[in-house]
Design a protein around this motif. Sequence first.
Motif, PDB file in Angstrom:
ATOM      1  N   PRO A 122       0.840  -1.206   0.000  1.00  0.00           N
ATOM      2  CA  PRO A 122       0.000   0.000   0.000  1.00  0.00           C
ATOM      3  C   PRO A 122       0.869   1.249   0.000  1.00  0.00           C
ATOM      4  O   PRO A 122       2.006   1.239   0.491  1.00  0.00           O
ATOM      5  CB  PRO A 122      -0.778  -0.119   1.319  1.00  0.00           C
ATOM      6  N   PRO A 123       0.378   2.331  -0.540  1.00  0.00           N
ATOM      7  CA  PRO A 123       1.111   3.598  -0.445  1.00  0.00           C
ATOM      8  C   PRO A 123       1.179   4.011   1.027  1.00  0.00           C
ATOM      9  O   PRO A 123       0.299   3.653   1.817  1.00  0.00           O
ATOM     10  CB  PRO A 123       0.270   4.565  -1.267  1.00  0.00           C
ATOM     11  N   PRO A 124       2.205   4.748   1.423  1.00  0.00           N
ATOM     12  CA  PRO A 124       2.311   5.161   2.821  1.00  0.00           C
ATOM     13  C   PRO A 124       1.110   5.961   3.327  1.00  0.00           C
ATOM     14  O   PRO A 124       0.836   5.959   4.524  1.00  0.00           O
ATOM     15  CB  PRO A 124       3.583   6.019   2.836  1.00  0.00           C
ATOM     16  N   ALA A 125       0.391   6.621   2.405  1.00  0.00           N
ATOM     17  CA  ALA A 125      -0.736   7.450   2.839  1.00  0.00           C
ATOM     18  C   ALA A 125      -1.905   7.334   1.884  1.00  0.00           C
ATOM     19  O   ALA A 125      -1.730   7.209   0.672  1.00  0.00           O
ATOM     20  CB  ALA A 125      -0.307   8.909   2.953  1.00  0.00           C
ATOM     21  N   ILE A 126      -3.109   7.359   2.443  1.00  0.00           N
ATOM     22  CA  ILE A 126      -4.325   7.568   1.651  1.00  0.00           C
ATOM     23  C   ILE A 126      -4.408   9.058   1.391  1.00  0.00           C
ATOM     24  O   ILE A 126      -4.352   9.867   2.328  1.00  0.00           O
ATOM     25  CB  ILE A 126      -5.572   7.095   2.423  1.00  0.00           C
ATOM     26  N   ARG A 127      -4.531   9.452   0.132  1.00  0.00           N
ATOM     27  CA  ARG A 127      -4.481  10.871  -0.223  1.00  0.00           C
ATOM     28  C   ARG A 127      -5.818  11.366  -0.772  1.00  0.00           C
ATOM     29  O   ARG A 127      -6.619  10.588  -1.297  1.00  0.00           O
ATOM     30  CB  ARG A 127      -3.370  11.127  -1.253  1.00  0.00           C
ATOM     31  N   LEU A 135      -4.704   9.727   5.640  1.00  0.00           N
ATOM     32  CA  LEU A 135      -4.630   8.644   6.621  1.00  0.00           C
ATOM     33  C   LEU A 135      -3.448   7.720   6.323  1.00  0.00           C
ATOM     34  O   LEU A 135      -3.019   7.591   5.174  1.00  0.00           O
ATOM     35  CB  LEU A 135      -5.930   7.818   6.624  1.00  0.00           C
ATOM     36  N   SER A 136      -2.972   7.073   7.337  1.00  0.00           N
ATOM     37  CA  SER A 136      -1.826   6.177   7.200  1.00  0.00           C
ATOM     38  C   SER A 136      -2.195   4.863   6.520  1.00  0.00           C
ATOM     39  O   SER A 136      -3.363   4.428   6.523  1.00  0.00           O
ATOM     40  CB  SER A 136      -1.243   5.867   8.586  1.00  0.00           C
ATOM     41  N   TRP A 137      -1.188   4.201   5.967  1.00  0.00           N
ATOM     42  CA  TRP A 137      -1.326   2.851   5.426  1.00  0.00           C
ATOM     43  C   TRP A 137      -1.834   1.867   6.476  1.00  0.00           C
ATOM     44  O   TRP A 137      -2.418   0.832   6.135  1.00  0.00           O
ATOM     45  CB  TRP A 137       0.028   2.353   4.897  1.00  0.00           C
ATOM     46  N   ARG A 138      -1.644   2.182   7.755  1.00  0.00           N
ATOM     47  CA  ARG A 138      -2.108   1.300   8.834  1.00  0.00           C
ATOM     48  C   ARG A 138      -3.628   1.168   8.828  1.00  0.00           C
ATOM     49  O   ARG A 138      -4.171   0.131   9.228  1.00  0.00           O
ATOM     50  CB  ARG A 138      -1.614   1.814  10.191  1.00  0.00           C
ATOM     51  N   VAL A 139      -4.300   2.235   8.390  1.00  0.00           N
ATOM     52  CA  VAL A 139      -5.760   2.169   8.236  1.00  0.00           C
ATOM     53  C   VAL A 139      -6.105   1.310   7.025  1.00  0.00           C
ATOM     54  O   VAL A 139      -7.036   0.496   7.059  1.00  0.00           O
ATOM     55  CB  VAL A 139      -6.355   3.584   8.088  1.00  0.00           C
ATOM     56  N   MET A 140      -5.332   1.449   5.960  1.00  0.00           N
ATOM     57  CA  MET A 140      -5.611   0.751   4.717  1.00  0.00           C
ATOM     58  C   MET A 140      -5.538  -0.781   4.857  1.00  0.00           C
ATOM     59  O   MET A 140      -6.267  -1.515   4.201  1.00  0.00           O
ATOM     60  CB  MET A 140      -4.619   1.213   3.630  1.00  0.00           C
ATOM     61  N   ILE A 141      -4.669  -1.270   5.748  1.00  0.00           N
ATOM     62  CA  ILE A 141      -4.508  -2.728   5.877  1.00  0.00           C
ATOM     63  C   ILE A 141      -5.344  -3.312   7.012  1.00  0.00           C
ATOM     64  O   ILE A 141      -5.218  -4.499   7.333  1.00  0.00           O
ATOM     65  CB  ILE A 141      -3.038  -3.127   6.063  1.00  0.00           C
ATOM     66  N   LEU A 142      -6.213  -2.503   7.624  1.00  0.00           N
ATOM     67  CA  LEU A 142      -7.043  -3.013   8.720  1.00  0.00           C
ATOM     68  C   LEU A 142      -7.824  -4.279   8.349  1.00  0.00           C
ATOM     69  O   LEU A 142      -7.902  -5.216   9.153  1.00  0.00           O
ATOM     70  CB  LEU A 142      -8.009  -1.924   9.204  1.00  0.00           C
TER      71      LEU A 142
END
Length: 301
Positions: A122-127, A135-142
């Motif tokens: 994932p990219p480092p940030a949701i843009r 938002l951070s990639w940490r949200v994206m991989i939840l």
Amino acid sequence: MPYLFTCPHCHTRTEVEDEFSGQSGECVVCGREITLPNFAPGAGSRAAMTGSGKKRQRSAAWVAAAVVMLLLVGSSIVAIARIGGSTANRLRQGRERIASIKNLETIAEALNAYAADHGSYPPPAIRSRTGKPLLSWRVMILPYLGEEELYDRFNLSAAWDSNTNQMLSYQDMPVVYRHPDNQGWASDTPYHLVTGTGTLFPASGALGPKQVVDGATKTILLTEARVSSVWTEPIDLDFAVSAGRINTTAGSDFGGVTEGGVCVATVDGRGHFLSESTAALTVNALVTPRGGEPLADDVLD
């Protein structure tokens, strides 16, 4: 003839033979200077000492020996307590290190699962549409951490510090993002990607496991770092700023979380511990997926 004498400092009572009348010395209990009084002469003088008096003299010697033994044992107990405390501290640090490595391995597994579905990490940030980091990639991989319900509650079109998203950040932080030494409600995370030119996460777009030329076992995917960030905040470790340093006071390098070194996870999903004495050149070589730097086979063992 023995007389009862009370130490004026520690108030210990003991029998003293009249032959020591008027002499000075140290109390065997408290060690402070004392002077014995002039005992009245009597029938029980040194010349007429009876067998029972000799027994008492021997008893006094045994008492003195027992006091010395107690002092020695007391010193040993203190030494054992110090050693025990040091050992307990090392055990605690070892447990925290193992627990942090397990967190890193769990997150790395989720990152690799995401890459398997999307062809890259994932990219480092949701843009936003204008390119603003939200938002951070940490949200994206939840969803890959079994946190689908939490993922659905985030507003992916709003910034991490918007009202709704910020509330979720503080109230519902997944345990895997929290360092084992971080107790309570704190929402900061020590687990970061390494971003920048030459890394898995350059500005041109995240790479995937298949684009790692240097080997999945020798390329760092994830690291501990004391980069100040709430887990939803799109901030990671800047490769250019870190310069391969571990556990310095700069606050912008690897580590700063685990004593003696830094915990990392490689592309193959395995966790490792790098000593803070590891050369910066070695750390940098482990970060670059296509640098071609020679590394020993046991560099991460």
